[in-house]
Design a protein around this motif. Structure first.
Motif, PDB file in Angstrom:
ATOM      1  N   GLN A  14      47.056  43.522  49.959  1.00 24.18           N
ATOM      2  CA  GLN A  14      46.410  41.733  49.472  1.00 24.18           C
ATOM      3  C   GLN A  14      45.174  41.482  48.471  1.00 24.18           C
ATOM      4  O   GLN A  14      45.029  41.100  47.635  1.00 24.18           O
ATOM      5  CB  GLN A  14      46.485  41.153  49.788  1.00 24.18           C
ATOM      6  CG  GLN A  14      47.130  39.183  49.339  1.00 24.18           C
ATOM      7  CD  GLN A  14      48.109  39.264  48.022  1.00 24.18           C
ATOM      8  OE1 GLN A  14      49.177  39.720  48.739  1.00 24.18           O
ATOM      9  NE2 GLN A  14      48.086  39.365  47.254  1.00 24.18           N
ATOM     10  N   GLN A  15      44.250  42.367  49.416  1.00 24.91           N
ATOM     11  CA  GLN A  15      42.774  42.386  48.959  1.00 24.91           C
ATOM     12  C   GLN A  15      43.271  43.179  47.319  1.00 24.91           C
ATOM     13  O   GLN A  15      42.240  42.165  46.958  1.00 24.91           O
ATOM     14  CB  GLN A  15      41.825  42.811  50.149  1.00 24.91           C
ATOM     15  CG  GLN A  15      40.150  42.556  49.357  1.00 24.91           C
ATOM     16  CD  GLN A  15      39.596  43.298  50.883  1.00 24.91           C
ATOM     17  OE1 GLN A  15      40.199  43.091  51.911  1.00 24.91           O
ATOM     18  NE2 GLN A  15      38.216  43.598  50.584  1.00 24.91           N
ATOM     19  N   ILE A  16      42.850  43.937  47.213  1.00 25.96           N
ATOM     20  CA  ILE A  16      43.404  45.097  46.322  1.00 25.96           C
ATOM     21  C   ILE A  16      44.089  44.242  44.872  1.00 25.96           C
ATOM     22  O   ILE A  16      43.448  43.529  44.020  1.00 25.96           O
ATOM     23  CB  ILE A  16      43.735  46.160  46.102  1.00 25.96           C
ATOM     24  CG1 ILE A  16      42.872  46.773  47.236  1.00 25.96           C
ATOM     25  CG2 ILE A  16      43.645  47.071  45.510  1.00 25.96           C
ATOM     26  CD1 ILE A  16      43.678  48.539  47.569  1.00 25.96           C
ATOM     27  N   LEU A  17      45.435  43.532  45.642  1.00 27.85           N
ATOM     28  CA  LEU A  17      45.508  42.639  44.024  1.00 27.85           C
ATOM     29  C   LEU A  17      45.284  41.581  43.651  1.00 27.85           C
ATOM     30  O   LEU A  17      44.962  41.530  42.963  1.00 27.85           O
ATOM     31  CB  LEU A  17      46.931  42.339  45.368  1.00 27.85           C
ATOM     32  CG  LEU A  17      47.773  43.802  45.073  1.00 27.85           C
ATOM     33  CD1 LEU A  17      49.414  43.479  45.909  1.00 27.85           C
ATOM     34  CD2 LEU A  17      48.397  43.885  44.072  1.00 27.85           C
ATOM     35  N   ASP A  18      44.514  41.118  44.573  1.00 26.58           N
ATOM     36  CA  ASP A  18      43.827  40.164  44.249  1.00 26.58           C
ATOM     37  C   ASP A  18      43.082  40.328  43.165  1.00 26.58           C
ATOM     38  O   ASP A  18      41.492  39.221  42.591  1.00 26.58           O
ATOM     39  CB  ASP A  18      43.168  38.811  45.547  1.00 26.58           C
ATOM     40  CG  ASP A  18      44.243  37.972  46.160  1.00 26.58           C
ATOM     41  OD1 ASP A  18      45.928  37.739  45.802  1.00 26.58           O
ATOM     42  OD2 ASP A  18      43.913  37.972  47.252  1.00 26.58           O
ATOM     43  N   ALA A  19      41.846  41.327  43.819  1.00 24.26           N
ATOM     44  CA  ALA A  19      40.249  41.543  42.320  1.00 24.26           C
ATOM     45  C   ALA A  19      41.328  42.324  40.758  1.00 24.26           C
ATOM     46  O   ALA A  19      40.481  41.711  40.473  1.00 24.26           O
ATOM     47  CB  ALA A  19      40.146  42.761  43.864  1.00 24.26           C
ATOM     48  N   ALA A  20      42.611  42.625  41.576  1.00 24.29           N
ATOM     49  CA  ALA A  20      42.730  43.191  40.068  1.00 24.29           C
ATOM     50  C   ALA A  20      43.016  41.828  39.678  1.00 24.29           C
ATOM     51  O   ALA A  20      42.697  41.765  38.524  1.00 24.29           O
ATOM     52  CB  ALA A  20      44.307  44.311  40.501  1.00 24.29           C
ATOM     53  N   ARG A  21      43.656  40.920  39.997  1.00 22.01           N
ATOM     54  CA  ARG A  21      44.027  39.529  39.135  1.00 22.01           C
ATOM     55  C   ARG A  21      42.768  39.659  38.816  1.00 22.01           C
ATOM     56  O   ARG A  21      42.802  38.645  37.230  1.00 22.01           O
ATOM     57  CB  ARG A  21      44.928  38.747  40.395  1.00 22.01           C
ATOM     58  CG  ARG A  21      46.051  38.502  40.151  1.00 22.01           C
ATOM     59  CD  ARG A  21      46.574  37.550  41.057  1.00 22.01           C
ATOM     60  NE  ARG A  21      47.605  37.525  41.571  1.00 22.01           N
ATOM     61  CZ  ARG A  21      48.322  37.851  42.702  1.00 22.01           C
ATOM     62  NH1 ARG A  21      47.637  39.140  43.755  1.00 22.01           N
ATOM     63  NH2 ARG A  21      49.730  38.197  43.645  1.00 22.01           N
ATOM     64  N   HIS A 101      49.930  28.231  37.383  1.00 26.17           N
ATOM     65  CA  HIS A 101      48.229  28.075  36.516  1.00 26.17           C
ATOM     66  C   HIS A 101      46.684  27.541  36.636  1.00 26.17           C
ATOM     67  O   HIS A 101      45.861  28.148  36.560  1.00 26.17           O
ATOM     68  CB  HIS A 101      48.301  27.862  34.964  1.00 26.17           C
ATOM     69  CG  HIS A 101      48.043  27.282  33.900  1.00 26.17           C
ATOM     70  ND1 HIS A 101      47.836  29.162  32.981  1.00 26.17           N
ATOM     71  CD2 HIS A 101      46.674  26.676  32.933  1.00 26.17           C
ATOM     72  CE1 HIS A 101      46.143  28.929  32.774  1.00 26.17           C
ATOM     73  NE2 HIS A 101      46.286  27.247  32.338  1.00 26.17           N
ATOM     74  N   ARG A 102      47.595  26.823  37.242  1.00 28.01           N
ATOM     75  CA  ARG A 102      45.950  25.899  38.014  1.00 28.01           C
ATOM     76  C   ARG A 102      45.171  27.121  39.021  1.00 28.01           C
ATOM     77  O   ARG A 102      44.144  27.073  39.260  1.00 28.01           O
ATOM     78  CB  ARG A 102      45.829  24.717  38.329  1.00 28.01           C
ATOM     79  CG  ARG A 102      46.319  23.687  37.100  1.00 28.01           C
ATOM     80  CD  ARG A 102      46.100  22.354  37.679  1.00 28.01           C
ATOM     81  NE  ARG A 102      47.080  21.716  39.354  1.00 28.01           N
ATOM     82  CZ  ARG A 102      48.250  21.649  39.327  1.00 28.01           C
ATOM     83  NH1 ARG A 102      49.438  21.750  38.087  1.00 28.01           N
ATOM     84  NH2 ARG A 102      49.460  21.493  40.341  1.00 28.01           N
ATOM     85  N   THR A 103      45.906  27.174  40.097  1.00 28.85           N
ATOM     86  CA  THR A 103      45.789  28.169  41.674  1.00 28.85           C
ATOM     87  C   THR A 103      45.464  29.143  40.820  1.00 28.85           C
ATOM     88  O   THR A 103      44.494  29.941  41.621  1.00 28.85           O
ATOM     89  CB  THR A 103      46.714  27.861  42.401  1.00 28.85           C
ATOM     90  OG1 THR A 103      47.894  28.396  42.224  1.00 28.85           O
ATOM     91  CG2 THR A 103      46.618  25.906  42.504  1.00 28.85           C
ATOM     92  N   GLN A 104      46.526  29.910  39.923  1.00 26.13           N
ATOM     93  CA  GLN A 104      46.046  31.446  40.456  1.00 26.13           C
ATOM     94  C   GLN A 104      46.176  32.317  38.786  1.00 26.13           C
ATOM     95  O   GLN A 104      45.883  33.644  38.607  1.00 26.13           O
ATOM     96  CB  GLN A 104      47.324  32.342  40.542  1.00 26.13           C
ATOM     97  CG  GLN A 104      47.538  31.654  41.630  1.00 26.13           C
ATOM     98  CD  GLN A 104      48.874  32.742  42.732  1.00 26.13           C
ATOM     99  OE1 GLN A 104      49.412  33.572  42.113  1.00 26.13           O
ATOM    100  NE2 GLN A 104      49.611  31.565  44.013  1.00 26.13           N
ATOM    101  N   ASP A 105      45.863  31.525  38.204  1.00 25.26           N
ATOM    102  CA  ASP A 105      45.558  31.809  36.372  1.00 25.26           C
ATOM    103  C   ASP A 105      46.666  32.475  35.645  1.00 25.26           C
ATOM    104  O   ASP A 105      46.443  33.617  35.165  1.00 25.26           O
ATOM    105  CB  ASP A 105      44.623  32.449  35.891  1.00 25.26           C
ATOM    106  CG  ASP A 105      43.234  31.783  35.314  1.00 25.26           C
ATOM    107  OD1 ASP A 105      43.302  30.545  35.197  1.00 25.26           O
ATOM    108  OD2 ASP A 105      42.084  32.295  36.057  1.00 25.26           O
TER     109      ASP A 105
END
Length: 195
Positions: A14-21, A101-105
């Motif tokens: 999840q850390q990798i996915l969040d960084a990629a986002r 959209h507000r919380t995760q773009d």
């Protein structure tokens, strides 16, 4: 060597996915390198390749999560057993899009990922499945409204469902690209379309 727990493995993924986002929202897919993702995630290349074999695999995982969140919103609003009016149910779906959209773009992210579905067949399949499911839920809700006399008897449930799914896609695109998407006016226009 001590064994790593599944919770630790899931958190690292999840850390990798969040960084990629974060990287994709700021710089887009093509301008983001694997090295950028690793820098933002504060991880080594070995950690990255333990979970993903390519940047495309990350995009597929992100798309799957985004689409699951959207379709879960549709399930909650339009799934079996819901008797609310169609415009109210669609407002609930728009609320989900606004919150994500507000919380995760989400809107910016989904437009970035959407573009990649043109060249990555797996992404195209994910989008087709998700929006096919959303269209069927919408179609079922339209048929219920029509059967209760709330829509004209000659309303094409398939045609109107496709238009409403297109309106949702347009809403996501406008949230991502316009400085002033005018959400209230957009929603009111969708309500008028239904009625």
């Amino acid at each position: 060597m001590p064994r790593v727990s599944q919770a630790h493995l899931d958190a690292r993924r999840q850390q990798i996915l969040d960084a990629a986002r974060r990287c994709f929202v700021v710089d887009g897919f093509h301008a983001t390198s694997t090295r950028d993702i690793l820098r933002v995630a504060d991880l080594s290349a070995g950690a990255f390749y333990r979970y993903f074999d390519s940047k495309d695999a990350i995009v597929a995982a992100i798309a799957s999560e985004c689409l699951d969140q959207l379709t879960n919103g549709f399930d909650a609003a339009l799934g079996s057993g819901t008797e609310r009016p169609l415009d109210q149910a669609l407002d609930e779906v728009f609320d989900v899009v606004d919150r994500l959209h507000r919380t995760q773009d989400l809107s910016k992210l989904i437009v970035t990922v959407w573009a990649e579905s043109v060249r990555i067949p797996e992404l195209a399949r994910l989008f087709n499945e998700a929006f096919g499911r959303v269209r069927l839920l919408t179609q079922r809700a339209i048929e219920q409204q029509r059967d209760r006399g709330l829509l004209s008897p000659d309303t094409s449930s398939d045609g109107l469902a496709r238009v409403l799914v297109g309106a949702l896609q347009g809403y996501v695109i406008q949230n991502a690209l316009l400085d002033e998407p005018r959400a209230r006016e957009y929603r009111e226009s969708v309500h008028r379309l239904i009625s």
